[in-house]
Design a protein around this motif. Structure first.
Motif, PDB file in Angstrom:
ATOM      1  N   THR A 107      -0.783   1.045  -9.872  1.00 11.67           N
ATOM      2  CA  THR A 107       0.119  -0.069  -9.296  1.00 11.67           C
ATOM      3  C   THR A 107       1.036  -0.366 -10.624  1.00 11.67           C
ATOM      4  O   THR A 107       2.284  -0.632  -9.973  1.00 11.67           O
ATOM      5  CB  THR A 107      -0.855  -1.227  -9.202  1.00 11.67           C
ATOM      6  N   LEU A 108       0.591  -0.189 -11.544  1.00  9.79           N
ATOM      7  CA  LEU A 108       1.658  -0.486 -12.876  1.00  9.79           C
ATOM      8  C   LEU A 108       2.896   0.438 -12.760  1.00  9.79           C
ATOM      9  O   LEU A 108       4.026   0.083 -13.084  1.00  9.79           O
ATOM     10  CB  LEU A 108       0.948  -0.212 -14.383  1.00  9.79           C
ATOM     11  N   MET A 109       2.611   1.703 -12.690  1.00 10.98           N
ATOM     12  CA  MET A 109       3.589   2.820 -12.450  1.00 10.98           C
ATOM     13  C   MET A 109       4.515   2.258 -11.322  1.00 10.98           C
ATOM     14  O   MET A 109       5.863   2.308 -11.384  1.00 10.98           O
ATOM     15  CB  MET A 109       3.078   4.150 -11.905  1.00 10.98           C
ATOM     16  N   LEU A 110       4.025   1.959 -10.045  1.00 14.98           N
ATOM     17  CA  LEU A 110       4.902   1.477  -9.065  1.00 14.98           C
ATOM     18  C   LEU A 110       5.729   0.432  -9.435  1.00 14.98           C
ATOM     19  O   LEU A 110       6.870   0.364  -9.059  1.00 14.98           O
ATOM     20  CB  LEU A 110       4.000   1.187  -7.806  1.00 14.98           C
ATOM     21  N   GLN A 111       5.128  -0.484  -9.936  1.00 15.16           N
ATOM     22  CA  GLN A 111       6.014  -2.004 -10.156  1.00 15.16           C
ATOM     23  C   GLN A 111       6.916  -1.619 -11.152  1.00 15.16           C
ATOM     24  O   GLN A 111       7.925  -2.180 -11.287  1.00 15.16           O
ATOM     25  CB  GLN A 111       4.837  -2.908 -10.581  1.00 15.16           C
ATOM     26  N   GLY A 117      13.630   2.384  -6.157  1.00 15.53           N
ATOM     27  CA  GLY A 117      13.724   2.486  -4.798  1.00 15.53           C
ATOM     28  C   GLY A 117      14.637   2.317  -3.966  1.00 15.53           C
ATOM     29  O   GLY A 117      15.510   1.116  -4.312  1.00 15.53           O
ATOM     30  N   PRO A 118      15.089   2.339  -2.678  1.00 14.08           N
ATOM     31  CA  PRO A 118      15.895   1.704  -1.776  1.00 14.08           C
ATOM     32  C   PRO A 118      15.476   0.231  -1.672  1.00 14.08           C
ATOM     33  O   PRO A 118      14.419  -0.118  -1.607  1.00 14.08           O
ATOM     34  CB  PRO A 118      15.691   2.576  -0.515  1.00 14.08           C
ATOM     35  N   LYS A 119      16.408  -0.551  -1.367  1.00 13.92           N
ATOM     36  CA  LYS A 119      16.201  -2.042  -1.248  1.00 13.92           C
ATOM     37  C   LYS A 119      15.174  -2.365  -0.090  1.00 13.92           C
ATOM     38  O   LYS A 119      14.387  -3.101  -0.464  1.00 13.92           O
ATOM     39  CB  LYS A 119      17.535  -2.605  -0.893  1.00 13.92           C
ATOM     40  N   PHE A 120      15.201  -1.841   1.205  1.00 17.80           N
ATOM     41  CA  PHE A 120      14.089  -2.062   1.809  1.00 17.80           C
ATOM     42  C   PHE A 120      12.639  -1.824   1.448  1.00 17.80           C
ATOM     43  O   PHE A 120      12.084  -2.605   1.583  1.00 17.80           O
ATOM     44  CB  PHE A 120      14.534  -1.220   3.395  1.00 17.80           C
ATOM     45  N   ILE A 121      12.387  -0.804   0.836  1.00 17.37           N
ATOM     46  CA  ILE A 121      11.185  -0.394   0.426  1.00 17.37           C
ATOM     47  C   ILE A 121      10.932  -1.104  -0.630  1.00 17.37           C
ATOM     48  O   ILE A 121       9.753  -1.844  -0.754  1.00 17.37           O
ATOM     49  CB  ILE A 121      11.121   1.036  -0.357  1.00 17.37           C
ATOM     50  N   ARG A 122      11.854  -1.604  -1.410  1.00 19.50           N
ATOM     51  CA  ARG A 122      11.608  -2.565  -2.760  1.00 19.50           C
ATOM     52  C   ARG A 122      11.123  -3.942  -2.263  1.00 19.50           C
ATOM     53  O   ARG A 122      10.273  -4.636  -2.371  1.00 19.50           O
ATOM     54  CB  ARG A 122      12.689  -2.766  -3.672  1.00 19.50           C
ATOM     55  N   ASP A 123      12.004  -4.382  -1.225  1.00 20.61           N
ATOM     56  CA  ASP A 123      11.550  -5.735  -0.589  1.00 20.61           C
ATOM     57  C   ASP A 123      10.248  -5.613  -0.114  1.00 20.61           C
ATOM     58  O   ASP A 123       9.314  -6.568  -0.115  1.00 20.61           O
ATOM     59  CB  ASP A 123      12.659  -5.999   0.371  1.00 20.61           C
ATOM     60  N   THR A 124       9.889  -4.692   0.833  1.00 24.76           N
ATOM     61  CA  THR A 124       8.553  -4.766   1.726  1.00 24.76           C
ATOM     62  C   THR A 124       7.391  -4.627   0.521  1.00 24.76           C
ATOM     63  O   THR A 124       6.528  -5.168   0.688  1.00 24.76           O
ATOM     64  CB  THR A 124       8.703  -3.556   2.496  1.00 24.76           C
ATOM     65  N   PHE A 125       7.540  -3.578  -0.378  1.00 21.28           N
ATOM     66  CA  PHE A 125       6.387  -3.405  -1.168  1.00 21.28           C
ATOM     67  C   PHE A 125       6.105  -3.885  -2.174  1.00 21.28           C
ATOM     68  O   PHE A 125       4.975  -4.034  -3.168  1.00 21.28           O
ATOM     69  CB  PHE A 125       6.042  -1.862  -1.287  1.00 21.28           C
ATOM     70  N   SER A 126       7.327  -4.654  -2.953  1.00 21.07           N
ATOM     71  CA  SER A 126       7.046  -5.275  -4.299  1.00 21.07           C
ATOM     72  C   SER A 126       6.088  -6.329  -4.218  1.00 21.07           C
ATOM     73  O   SER A 126       5.293  -6.419  -5.188  1.00 21.07           O
ATOM     74  CB  SER A 126       8.505  -5.793  -4.825  1.00 21.07           C
ATOM     75  N   PHE A 127       5.799  -7.106  -3.103  1.00 22.77           N
ATOM     76  CA  PHE A 127       5.015  -8.512  -3.245  1.00 22.77           C
ATOM     77  C   PHE A 127       3.521  -7.851  -2.991  1.00 22.77           C
ATOM     78  O   PHE A 127       2.753  -8.169  -3.621  1.00 22.77           O
ATOM     79  CB  PHE A 127       5.328  -9.246  -2.144  1.00 22.77           C
ATOM     80  N   PHE A 158       2.563  -6.642  -6.174  1.00 21.12           N
ATOM     81  CA  PHE A 158       2.251  -7.696  -7.244  1.00 21.12           C
ATOM     82  C   PHE A 158       0.938  -8.457  -6.821  1.00 21.12           C
ATOM     83  O   PHE A 158       0.246  -8.567  -7.824  1.00 21.12           O
ATOM     84  CB  PHE A 158       3.391  -8.436  -7.130  1.00 21.12           C
ATOM     85  N   TYR A 159       0.972  -8.351  -5.688  1.00 24.09           N
ATOM     86  CA  TYR A 159      -0.163  -9.126  -5.130  1.00 24.09           C
ATOM     87  C   TYR A 159      -1.614  -8.631  -5.436  1.00 24.09           C
ATOM     88  O   TYR A 159      -2.752  -9.053  -5.839  1.00 24.09           O
ATOM     89  CB  TYR A 159       0.139  -9.345  -3.531  1.00 24.09           C
TER      90      TYR A 159
END
Lengths: 226, 203
Positions: free
Chosen positions: A66-70, A77-87, A90-91
């Motif tokens: 999760t740290l790596m991903l964040q 990454g592309p905006k769509f993936i960032r929007d969907t998965f960043s929360f 984080f959560y």
């Protein structure tokens, strides 16, 4: 039955519940990555101390991912993936401390010790009984849905029908379990109104106090370091 | 099958408590899965109480039809609340909405004498409304809420997204969704009752 009487627990269940609450507070007030990593490290050391080696390795790897991903993957990454998965990432990272303490409780504490702890805190029986049944029933649900999934694969159930095919057998087995469990529990005197005694006992030992102190320090750290 | 019949008293007995416990486990699992997936998008978070109502109708309705006594819904609510508390999702707002919705549900069940299908469905509508306490702080303490989640390190994109989605119109959606969801969930349960459960003899 009696060999359990001499078995000493790793942590007192009451201490574990307090760990959980404190870990919760720390997780949701901290804003510094160092405090977070420190808290996770402390909890994993406790997990190792409780001899849950496999689970500790699993949580270390998951936390690393999760740290790596964040920090290294999602921002590029592309905006769509960032929007969907960043929360989501984080959560999930936020509730990590709770999940680790949860693992600790599930792996090291039998439900009867837990019930004893809640009785010592004088919770009403109307809450203790259903709560302990609920906690005991989670693994059964997992097992049950596994069987249902296998059966559905054989019969090639698709689409919305799947939902019905999950719910109906689950409900029927739940109802049957409720019948059987109550028959067993009533035979063993669950409806007897006198104060229940216990064959096992729980105490706070030195390790409980040390871990409590360390977690309190991390809560203070979470509040102080922004 | 041997069923345990204790005296006809209305107090919760061992068997009722065990039944509540088991169905609370199923209710909580469904609830929790939807709660976690609501992290994918702010829209799902706002629709969450509705989706939960739609999918949890069956365990709730079977539970109330098996335990026709005062307090069953309240105990279920307390257990769900305690488990949420342990997983760090519980806020004061949820606590208040939960207590209020469970109380109303209990009153409806008392008035409709616990047996009426419509009464139980109405109770379920109110029970489902308890979940709106989760996204409700967005509207209740709008400014401090956004300031707080920004401070906690939530990504700016998500916060902007959430701010855009959370209009006053969405507040109405938030409240209406569980009502519609619960009614549909109740109807699905009725269909399943007739199709499966009565045949299987469990209700």
């Amino acid at each position: 039955m009696f060999e359990n009487k001499e078995k000493t627990l790793v942590f007192d269940p009451r201490a574990e519940i307090i760990f959980l609450i404190l870990a919760n507070i720390a997780a949701f007030t901290q804003r510094s990555i160092y405090v977070e990593v420190g808290l996770i490290a402390l909890l994993i050391i406790m997990l190792v101390y409780a001899k849950c080696y496999k689970a500790s390795v699993k949580w270390i790897i998951l936390f690393g991912i999760t740290l790596m991903l964040q920090y290294y993957i999602l921002p590029y990454g592309p905006k769509f993936i960032r929007d969907t998965f960043s929360f989501l990432v984080f959560y999930v990272r936020k509730i990590f401390p709770c999940l680790i303490v949860g693992t600790l409780i599930v792996k090291t504490t039998e439900v009867r010790y837990f019930v004893l702890a809640l009785r010592k805190w004088h919770l009403p029986e109307q809450i203790i009984i259903p709560l302990s049944v609920t906690m005991r029933y989670f693994p059964s649900i997992k097992e049950e849905t596994g069987h249902i999934r296998d059966a559905m694969k054989l019969r090639k159930v698709k689409g919305v029908a799947k939902l019905e095919c999950y719910l109906v057998p689950l409900m029927i087995s739940a109802t049957n379990t409720a019948e059987e469990l109550s028959a067993a529990a009533v035979t063993r005197g669950i409806e007897n109104p006198v104060r229940k005694t216990s064959v096992v006992n729980i105490h706070f030992y030195i390790q409980d106090y040390i871990c409590l102190a360390l977690i309190i320090i991390s809560v203070i750290g979470a509040v102080v370091f922004k | 099958m041997a069923t345990i019949r204790t005296s006809g008293s209305k107090a919760l007995k061992g068997k009722d408590l065990i039944t509540i416990g088991i169905f609370s486990a199923i209710y909580f699992i469904i609830n929790f899965i939807i709660m976690i997936s609501s992290g994918l998008s702010p829209v799902i978070w706002i629709l969450m109480p509705g989706i939960i109502a739609l999918l949890t109708g069956v365990p709730f309705m079977i539970m109330v039809s098996k335990v026709q006594k005062t307090g069953a819904v309240f105990v279920m609510g307390i257990i769900t609340g305690l488990l949420y508390f342990l997983t760090g999702q519980f806020t004061l707002v949820i606590l208040i909405t939960f207590v209020v919705s469970c109380l109303i549900a209990e009153i409806i069940r008392f008035v409709t004498n616990y047996r009426s299908y419509l009464g139980n469905m109405l109770a379920f509508v109110f029970f489902s409304l308890g979940m709106i306490g989760s996204p409700l702080p967005i509207w209740l303490f709008r400014d401090s809420f956004f300031a707080q989640i920004k401070e906690q390190g939530m990504s700016a994109d998500y916060v902007a997204n959430l701010e855009a989605v959370s209009s006053t119109g969405m507040l109405i959606v938030l409240i209406v969704a569980p009502i519609i969801g619960a009614v549909i969930g109740g109807i699905i349960t009725k269909v399943l009752f007739n199709k499966h459960f009565q045949k299987a003899g469990i209700v």
